[in-house]
Design a protein around this motif. Structure first.
Motif, PDB file in Angstrom:
ATOM      1  N   GLN A  73      -9.758  -0.361 -26.146  1.00 49.11           N
ATOM      2  CA  GLN A  73      -9.710  -0.856 -24.769  1.00 49.11           C
ATOM      3  C   GLN A  73      -9.283   0.251 -23.798  1.00 49.11           C
ATOM      4  O   GLN A  73      -9.842   0.380 -22.702  1.00 49.11           O
ATOM      5  CB  GLN A  73      -8.742  -2.041 -24.663  1.00 49.11           C
ATOM      6  N   PHE A  74      -8.301   1.029 -24.204  1.00 49.61           N
ATOM      7  CA  PHE A  74      -7.848   2.132 -23.347  1.00 49.61           C
ATOM      8  C   PHE A  74      -8.960   3.166 -23.212  1.00 49.61           C
ATOM      9  O   PHE A  74      -9.176   3.727 -22.137  1.00 49.61           O
ATOM     10  CB  PHE A  74      -6.578   2.761 -23.913  1.00 49.61           C
ATOM     11  N   PHE A  75      -9.674   3.410 -24.298  1.00 52.72           N
ATOM     12  CA  PHE A  75     -10.770   4.382 -24.282  1.00 52.72           C
ATOM     13  C   PHE A  75     -11.906   3.909 -23.376  1.00 52.72           C
ATOM     14  O   PHE A  75     -12.502   4.693 -22.624  1.00 52.72           O
ATOM     15  CB  PHE A  75     -11.286   4.604 -25.703  1.00 52.72           C
ATOM     16  N   GLU A  76     -12.196   2.623 -23.430  1.00 49.80           N
ATOM     17  CA  GLU A  76     -13.302   2.070 -22.646  1.00 49.80           C
ATOM     18  C   GLU A  76     -12.903   1.699 -21.221  1.00 49.80           C
ATOM     19  O   GLU A  76     -13.707   1.185 -20.450  1.00 49.80           O
ATOM     20  CB  GLU A  76     -13.873   0.836 -23.359  1.00 49.80           C
ATOM     21  N   LYS A  77     -11.628   1.935 -20.888  1.00 46.67           N
ATOM     22  CA  LYS A  77     -11.099   1.695 -19.534  1.00 46.67           C
ATOM     23  C   LYS A  77     -11.091   0.218 -19.167  1.00 46.67           C
ATOM     24  O   LYS A  77     -11.181  -0.145 -17.984  1.00 46.67           O
ATOM     25  CB  LYS A  77     -11.898   2.489 -18.484  1.00 46.67           C
ATOM     26  N   SER A  78     -11.014  -0.661 -20.155  1.00 48.18           N
ATOM     27  CA  SER A  78     -10.992  -2.092 -19.873  1.00 48.18           C
ATOM     28  C   SER A  78      -9.568  -2.630 -19.754  1.00 48.18           C
ATOM     29  O   SER A  78      -9.367  -3.779 -19.352  1.00 48.18           O
ATOM     30  CB  SER A  78     -11.747  -2.869 -20.957  1.00 48.18           C
ATOM     31  N   SER A  79      -8.576  -1.805 -20.090  1.00 44.12           N
ATOM     32  CA  SER A  79      -7.186  -2.213 -19.907  1.00 44.12           C
ATOM     33  C   SER A  79      -6.821  -2.044 -18.433  1.00 44.12           C
ATOM     34  O   SER A  79      -7.514  -1.362 -17.675  1.00 44.12           O
ATOM     35  CB  SER A  79      -6.253  -1.366 -20.779  1.00 44.12           C
ATOM     36  N   GLU A  80      -5.749  -2.673 -18.032  1.00 42.81           N
ATOM     37  CA  GLU A  80      -5.316  -2.621 -16.632  1.00 42.81           C
ATOM     38  C   GLU A  80      -3.917  -2.000 -16.562  1.00 42.81           C
ATOM     39  O   GLU A  80      -3.004  -2.429 -17.260  1.00 42.81           O
ATOM     40  CB  GLU A  80      -5.293  -4.039 -16.043  1.00 42.81           C
ATOM     41  N   ARG A  81      -3.767  -0.980 -15.719  1.00 45.11           N
ATOM     42  CA  ARG A  81      -2.457  -0.335 -15.565  1.00 45.11           C
ATOM     43  C   ARG A  81      -2.195  -0.048 -14.093  1.00 45.11           C
ATOM     44  O   ARG A  81      -2.941   0.683 -13.454  1.00 45.11           O
ATOM     45  CB  ARG A  81      -2.412   0.971 -16.356  1.00 45.11           C
ATOM     46  N   GLU A  82      -1.151  -0.653 -13.574  1.00 45.10           N
ATOM     47  CA  GLU A  82      -0.763  -0.414 -12.181  1.00 45.10           C
ATOM     48  C   GLU A  82       0.629   0.198 -12.141  1.00 45.10           C
ATOM     49  O   GLU A  82       1.557  -0.283 -12.801  1.00 45.10           O
ATOM     50  CB  GLU A  82      -0.761  -1.712 -11.374  1.00 45.10           C
ATOM     51  N   TYR A  83       0.771   1.259 -11.370  1.00 36.10           N
ATOM     52  CA  TYR A  83       2.042   1.945 -11.187  1.00 36.10           C
ATOM     53  C   TYR A  83       2.472   1.840  -9.726  1.00 36.10           C
ATOM     54  O   TYR A  83       1.625   1.760  -8.826  1.00 36.10           O
ATOM     55  CB  TYR A  83       1.916   3.428 -11.538  1.00 36.10           C
ATOM     56  N   ILE A  84       3.771   1.852  -9.505  1.00 42.03           N
ATOM     57  CA  ILE A  84       4.314   1.919  -8.155  1.00 42.03           C
ATOM     58  C   ILE A  84       4.964   3.288  -7.988  1.00 42.03           C
ATOM     59  O   ILE A  84       5.746   3.726  -8.841  1.00 42.03           O
ATOM     60  CB  ILE A  84       5.356   0.813  -7.905  1.00 42.03           C
ATOM     61  N   ALA A  85       4.619   3.966  -6.898  1.00 39.05           N
ATOM     62  CA  ALA A  85       5.135   5.314  -6.661  1.00 39.05           C
ATOM     63  C   ALA A  85       5.597   5.452  -5.216  1.00 39.05           C
ATOM     64  O   ALA A  85       5.011   4.868  -4.295  1.00 39.05           O
ATOM     65  CB  ALA A  85       4.056   6.354  -6.966  1.00 39.05           C
ATOM     66  N   LEU A  86       6.649   6.237  -5.025  1.00 40.61           N
ATOM     67  CA  LEU A  86       7.094   6.627  -3.695  1.00 40.61           C
ATOM     68  C   LEU A  86       6.695   8.084  -3.529  1.00 40.61           C
ATOM     69  O   LEU A  86       7.075   8.928  -4.345  1.00 40.61           O
ATOM     70  CB  LEU A  86       8.607   6.472  -3.558  1.00 40.61           C
ATOM     71  N   VAL A  87       5.888   8.370  -2.500  1.00 40.33           N
ATOM     72  CA  VAL A  87       5.343   9.714  -2.337  1.00 40.33           C
ATOM     73  C   VAL A  87       5.739  10.299  -0.990  1.00 40.33           C
ATOM     74  O   VAL A  87       6.009   9.574  -0.021  1.00 40.33           O
ATOM     75  CB  VAL A  87       3.799   9.718  -2.472  1.00 40.33           C
ATOM     76  N   TRP A  88       5.749  11.611  -0.936  1.00 39.80           N
ATOM     77  CA  TRP A  88       6.049  12.307   0.312  1.00 39.80           C
ATOM     78  C   TRP A  88       4.885  12.163   1.290  1.00 39.80           C
ATOM     79  O   TRP A  88       3.720  12.212   0.896  1.00 39.80           O
ATOM     80  CB  TRP A  88       6.294  13.789   0.046  1.00 39.80           C
ATOM     81  N   GLY A  89       5.219  12.019   2.569  1.00 33.96           N
ATOM     82  CA  GLY A  89       4.220  12.000   3.627  1.00 33.96           C
ATOM     83  C   GLY A  89       3.707  10.612   3.952  1.00 33.96           C
ATOM     84  O   GLY A  89       3.911   9.657   3.201  1.00 33.96           O
ATOM     85  N   ASN A  90       3.043  10.508   5.088  1.00 34.93           N
ATOM     86  CA  ASN A  90       2.442   9.252   5.512  1.00 34.93           C
ATOM     87  C   ASN A  90       0.992   9.225   5.042  1.00 34.93           C
ATOM     88  O   ASN A  90       0.143   9.955   5.558  1.00 34.93           O
ATOM     89  CB  ASN A  90       2.505   9.130   7.044  1.00 34.93           C
ATOM     90  N   VAL A  91       0.698   8.422   4.045  1.00 34.01           N
ATOM     91  CA  VAL A  91      -0.654   8.335   3.498  1.00 34.01           C
ATOM     92  C   VAL A  91      -1.544   7.649   4.540  1.00 34.01           C
ATOM     93  O   VAL A  91      -1.373   6.466   4.823  1.00 34.01           O
ATOM     94  CB  VAL A  91      -0.667   7.552   2.170  1.00 34.01           C
ATOM     95  N   GLU A  92      -2.474   8.381   5.115  1.00 35.06           N
ATOM     96  CA  GLU A  92      -3.249   7.884   6.261  1.00 35.06           C
ATOM     97  C   GLU A  92      -4.145   6.702   5.913  1.00 35.06           C
ATOM     98  O   GLU A  92      -4.153   5.689   6.608  1.00 35.06           O
ATOM     99  CB  GLU A  92      -4.084   9.027   6.849  1.00 35.06           C
ATOM    100  N   GLU A  93      -4.917   6.829   4.850  1.00 31.67           N
ATOM    101  CA  GLU A  93      -5.835   5.745   4.473  1.00 31.67           C
ATOM    102  C   GLU A  93      -5.063   4.594   3.820  1.00 31.67           C
ATOM    103  O   GLU A  93      -4.118   4.824   3.070  1.00 31.67           O
ATOM    104  CB  GLU A  93      -6.899   6.269   3.501  1.00 31.67           C
ATOM    105  N   GLU A  94      -5.489   3.374   4.117  1.00 33.07           N
ATOM    106  CA  GLU A  94      -4.830   2.212   3.507  1.00 33.07           C
ATOM    107  C   GLU A  94      -5.074   2.166   1.999  1.00 33.07           C
ATOM    108  O   GLU A  94      -4.229   1.696   1.232  1.00 33.07           O
ATOM    109  CB  GLU A  94      -5.337   0.920   4.150  1.00 33.07           C
ATOM    110  N   GLN A  95      -6.232   2.678   1.593  1.00 28.52           N
ATOM    111  CA  GLN A  95      -6.542   2.750   0.174  1.00 28.52           C
ATOM    112  C   GLN A  95      -7.578   3.845  -0.048  1.00 28.52           C
ATOM    113  O   GLN A  95      -8.261   4.281   0.875  1.00 28.52           O
ATOM    114  CB  GLN A  95      -7.043   1.419  -0.356  1.00 28.52           C
ATOM    115  N   GLY A  96      -7.665   4.295  -1.296  1.00 23.89           N
ATOM    116  CA  GLY A  96      -8.615   5.351  -1.594  1.00 23.89           C
ATOM    117  C   GLY A  96      -8.677   5.611  -3.087  1.00 23.89           C
ATOM    118  O   GLY A  96      -7.968   4.982  -3.881  1.00 23.89           O
TER     119      GLY A  96
END
Length: 342
Positions: free
Chosen positions: A174-197
């Protein structure tokens, strides 16, 4: 400090091998200091032991630790591992088990815990805990019991562990075929301009710093890597984002976010432990230093994990709360943003 060409890393039961070629601009530097700059968790004592055993070579000749490396020198070192049985010593370390049945379990790894034993980390790992609590875990291709995937030492969050060979194979596919789901939460430097990308860029080892990974935009080196990000909250000088992985490369989120100009907050390896955005005011500098103390690691948490259960075929999704250090750091930035940014 620089090195070029290649590094060969082979791990078996007893030895770990490294090879470096000093770059053209290399100033003369003691070989022990040279090696410490490029090998993760290699203490000076470990390097000195290798030198005493005759396990450091420069251009094919055994050298002592005070040999000065020059541009073009080929440096090889061999470290002896403790016996493999020692690496798998069971240790009574508590596990935060989110879910368990007869073929798998999901654990919530705390920050600071190494996932598997290796050079410089022979005890206190998740594997040491797993082999204490569970017997006869299946081994993956790297001989690591139960492991289907991994996260970095200073990243917290969810991991699935296989308890049978069949579950190991099914989950790995499943991990190899990219069918698993993984979401991470991160705090990053700077103001990320796009709402998503989406960040797409092959990831491979940085030839100028072997402890880092980097993006090869042309795709001529490294392995394919895809990260989807979405802004959750903005604090002016830093941004809270959700990152979903299509692939699972070493340091993927850390490397991809740096590549688009948003290094993870307090990520020492990639330069996030410096003030990358903000003012020059002394009070602001003190504020950031205090935030670093609250969160003394990269601001990254593996929050959500989803996969198809190998037996039932049902898609299972698990969610974990942000750890206290991230919660406190985020709240500190939230309060700061209310009073100091537009």
């Amino acid at each position: 400090m620089d090195a070029s060409d290649s590094q060969e890393l082979a791990q078996d039961e007893l030895f770990e091998h490294h090879r470096f070629v000093a770059a053209k601009g290399q100033e003369p530097l003691r070989v022990d200091k040279f090696l410490m700059n490029f090998i993760e968790n290699a203490t000076r004592n470990k390097i000195q032991q290798a030198a005493k055993q005759g396990h450091i070579w420069v251009n094919g000749t055994i050298v002592k630790q005070n040999y000065r490396v020059k541009a073009g020198d080929e440096v090889k070192v061999l470290f002896e591992h403790p016996p493999y049985e020692f690496l798998l010593t069971p240790e009574d370390i508590p596990l935060d088990i989110v879910f368990e049945d007869e073929i798998l379990l999901v654990v919530n790894k705390p920050p600071g815990m190494v996932v598997h034993p290796g050079h410089g980390n022979y005890s206190g790992t998740l594997i040491n805990a797993l082999v204490y609590h569970f017997e006869n875990l299946p081994k993956n291709s790297s001989e690591r019991p139960g492991l289907v995937h991994r996260i970095d030492k200073d990243t917290s969050g969810l991991l699935v562990i296989a308890k049978t060979e069949a579950a190991m194979s099914h989950l790995a596919q499943q991990f190899f075929e990219k069918s698993s789901e993984r979401e991470y939460i991160a705090l990053v430097w700077g103001n990320v301009e796009e709402e998503q990308g989406t960040v797409e860029g092959h990831i491979g080892r940085n030839p100028k710093n072997r402890l880092q990974m980097m993006v090869f935009p042309e795709g001529n080196e490294g392995k394919e890597a895809v990260t989807h990000y979405r802004v959750l909250e903005r604090f002016g000088y830093v941004t809270l984002v959700s990152c979903k992985l299509e692939t699972g490369r070493t340091h993927q989120i850390r490397v991809h976010m740096k590549h688009i100009g948003h290094t993870l907050f307090n990520d020492e390896r990639y330069g996030g432990d410096r003030i990358l955005k903000g003012t020059t005011f002394t009070k602001y500098k003190q504020f950031v230093q205090n935030a670093f103390k609250i969160l003394p690691r990269q601001a990254l948490h593996a929050k959500t994990l989803g996969f198809e259960h190998p037996l039932t075929g049902k898609f299972m999704r698990f969610d974990s709360e942000l750890p206290e250090d991230m919660v406190n750091c985020i709240q500190k930035w939230r309060e700061y943003a209310k009073h100091h940014t537009e």
